[in-house]
Write an enzyme that holds these catalytic residues in place. Structure first.
Site: not given
Length: 189
Positions: A7, A68, A141
């Site tokens: 992430d 991501e 996160d």
């Protein structure tokens, strides 16, 4: 299949490693957050991030790295930093000769919770349940990185088969498999 989920973020970059296969409950192997100090120069922060991701790749030896896909709408400054962090993670994966899979936030949310608009709390709750964790991963996160890894375990193989079928059917350009040369660093003059 072992997946390292990233992430991306410059101040906090979440990471999570999951073992699994489609149709089975995945297992969390590791989770955490890479932090860089905002007062450092950008290039030093990116170097710290690269060094940490490279260490994770060496330690966990994932089959694939799921990152991501950066989407910016309102906060362009944060979006640029996030895109830089995503690029550094992809670079480290390429240097380790690991494929990179990109997943959108809504794709990850839909995979983990059934709702592409799930909020952070819903994602964290579902990651905790799906992986059978005793407590929720923190900060968000870290939970998001685990969600990315789970998303790829569940959806990645099917997406690859669809891509291959499309190419075999003449849709899209053929993908040439090649091995990239290893980066040897900058030569001194």
């Amino acid at each position: 299949m072992r997946v390292l989920g990233i992430d991306p973020g410059l101040t906090r970059c979440g990471w999570g490693v999951v073992d699994g296969r489609p149709g089975a409950r995945p297992t969390a192997i590791g989770v955490g957050v890479i932090r860089t100090l905002p007062e450092l120069d950008l290039e030093l922060r990116l170097l710290e991030l690269h060094t940490a991701v490279t260490a994770l790749l060496r330690e966990h030896r994932p089959d694939v790295v799921a990152v991501e896909r950066v989407f910016t709408q309102n906060n362009k400054g944060t979006g640029h930093a996030t895109a830089q962090a995503a690029g550094v993670a992809a670079l480290a994966a390429a240097q380790a000769d690991r494929p990179v899979a990109w997943h959108t936030p809504s794709e990850v949310k839909a995979a983990i919770s059934g709702n592409g608009r799930a909020d952070k709390e819903q994602v964290t709750l579902m990651v905790t349940r799906v992986l059978g964790l005793a407590e929720a991963p923190k900060p968000a996160d870290a939970a998001d990185a685990l969600a990315l890894a789970v998303c790829h375990v569940w959806r990645g193989p099917a997406q690859q088969r669809l891509r291959s079928a499309a190419i075999a059917g003449g849709i899209g350009a053929p993908v040439v498999q090649r091995t990239l040369p290893r980066w040897q660093g900058v030569a001194a003059r």
